[in-house]
Design a protein around this motif. Sequence first.
Motif, PDB file in Angstrom:
ATOM      1  N   ARG A   1       0.770  -1.222  -0.266  1.00  0.00           N
ATOM      2  CA  ARG A   1       0.046   0.083   0.085  1.00  0.00           C
ATOM      3  C   ARG A   1       0.988   1.322   0.067  1.00  0.00           C
ATOM      4  N   VAL A   2       0.191   2.179  -0.292  1.00  0.00           N
ATOM      5  CA  VAL A   2       0.869   3.753  -0.400  1.00  0.00           C
ATOM      6  C   VAL A   2      -0.077   4.425   0.395  1.00  0.00           C
ATOM      7  N   GLU A   3       0.659   5.329   1.353  1.00  0.00           N
ATOM      8  CA  GLU A   3      -0.244   6.007   2.282  1.00  0.00           C
ATOM      9  C   GLU A   3       0.548   7.696   2.072  1.00  0.00           C
ATOM     10  N   ILE A   4      -0.607   8.377   1.967  1.00  0.00           N
ATOM     11  CA  ILE A   4      -0.028   9.891   1.861  1.00  0.00           C
ATOM     12  C   ILE A   4      -0.753  10.790   2.990  1.00  0.00           C
ATOM     13  N   LEU A   5       0.112  11.084   3.899  1.00  0.00           N
ATOM     14  CA  LEU A   5      -0.430  11.832   5.087  1.00  0.00           C
ATOM     15  C   LEU A   5       0.165  13.287   4.881  1.00  0.00           C
TER      16      LEU A   5
END
Length: 665
Positions: free
Chosen positions: A131-135
Amino acid sequence: MHRLSRCDAGLLALLMGASQSVWSQDAVELPAVTVTVNKQSQALERVPASITVFDGDELEMVGARGLSDVTAMTPGFAAQPILGQSGVQPPVVRGLTANVISFSSSAVLAVDGVATLRGQGFDDGLLGVERVEILRGPQSTLYGRNAEAGVINIVTRKPGNDPYALVSLDLGSRDKQALRFDASRALVQDTLYLGVAGEFARQDGFIDNTYTGKTEDDRERHSGRLVLRWTPDARTDIALRLAQREYDDGGSNWGPTGGPRETVRSGTESWNRTKSRTASLDVSHELASGLRLRSITANNEHFDRILQDYDFQPADRMHLGRDHRFQTLSQEFRLEGKLGASTWLAGLYLDRDDNELNFENKTPLALTRAASTQKGSSGALFTHWAIPLAEHWSLEAGARIERDEFRFRLAEGNEQTRDWTRLSPKLAVQYQWQPQTQIYASVADGFRAGGFNTFAPETYRSYEPEKLRAYELGIKGTLLNRRLRYSAAVYRMDIDDMQVQQMGPVLGQIFITNAATARSTGAEAELRWLLGAGWQLQAALGLNRTRFREFKDGANDYAGNRNPFAPDINGHLGLRYDAPGGWYAQAQVAGYGKVYVDAANTAAYRRPGYGVVNLAAGYAWGHTELTAYVNNAADKQYDTVGFPSGTITIYSPPREFGLRLNWRL
């Protein structure tokens, strides 16, 4: 929020929409999502922050091959169109840009806990991704310097007992050929596992060199990842990871401003032979007391090697060259546990930078070479707490104290040293009135490291850290029996000692100064919706207004101007239909508002607002899936004109057709 231009208002009307997802035709609810971007496992709906998450299978199905494909689907996130060079995708998050020449970024890229803190090497081929998470918003509390606007957290897939394999073959226009694979299996059941992933990709360029008769911007990329995982017992998980990415490209997507489009007449060979490699040892162990200890030891290297003609004429009159090596050796220890109903995390971070910078700039007047070394070290202590206050109410609080030291030396010159110590606090209050629904408010500080300019007058040799304070109010949750997930946030960031890229008296001379204060305000919204009967929807929209509050450059006053490379609007729209018989079709549109390339906001020097349409259709049977696609279906042109000094145009890529064949075990 602010008044939109006619172009931006039209784009806003286009962008109320979505992309494809991986849920099946008969899915009855959205799957639960767990994120680790806060360095702890948390349900997405319970994190008091603005987060976008993409599943690895979802990214594979849309054909995502790099961070630029992720930015197209994320509100408040863009790639800076500054170099037109593979391997460099400087992020623009909530209006804050990454000045490549400062060797620092506005956001951190973390891959399995290993951080990239600069625009160079800020890219990833998304091989073997879980997965890729952008915070979005300042994350300096947990990630330190250069996480002032956010974090892009990439988590790769862990090999386990079950064998796994995915092979993907792409054939497309301009003789595109790409082969990717991702495979894993247990070497010793329940104990030792191996995972490997790789890529070979090439494509002819589209910029014609009328002097040599060749295309000038061919692309070739080789990438690989290997993970050896060992679980000697139920409490311990150890992973050794190796990764490498190499480019063997022609020149950047550059041409002369005012000349025939996609045409140069260059007699100087241009090339890009950039390489990144990472080695890390990741150890996680649960202690008998219930505490969990994690250690990540890493060596992260990036080699930035290019030669680029920039007057595009037969004679070698103007070119620039770089031979940079960046190396960061880092160690992080984290301990997490529970105290009553509260959860906590505490950590120690240490790193050491060793950078060698060799630069040359040729003009009709002279050939100038600069060689320097930049060394640095950082040490930080940090903590983060989640504390229940009352029924439905909770508090998240954290702080980091960090000391950074940088040393700079020109070839045969004296060493110069700068250091600073920063405290970065963060506080968030949330009201969770339903298990999957919350409203939150937060305040946080962030900062970007200061440093030294290698190629600048002595007066501008060093610059200070950039600092900000951000306020955010958001809501997130689910509706329609978990068939719809939504989130929305509004924010304000006040930036002091803003680092601004400026031009020197010598042609091609670019350096960083602390020239401005600024304010960034904006709003973001997202939704994912299972419409039923095979239809799926995902929507993303970001509005941002980043303006200089004070900025004087000699006699010029730029107060009120836009921050270069920061669009006021971006968004994404897409729709997918999965038929019962295995057929599917999808359409997506991604768009951005206009950006300027200089602080003066010169009308002629900018990239216009645009929207790009991508279409795909395919058929799946057994373990196989065949997809036909066309990217930039309308062949939209959105060149970036005038960087630097009004002399260069960065061409946008043309329409691309292709076939993709995927096979899964």
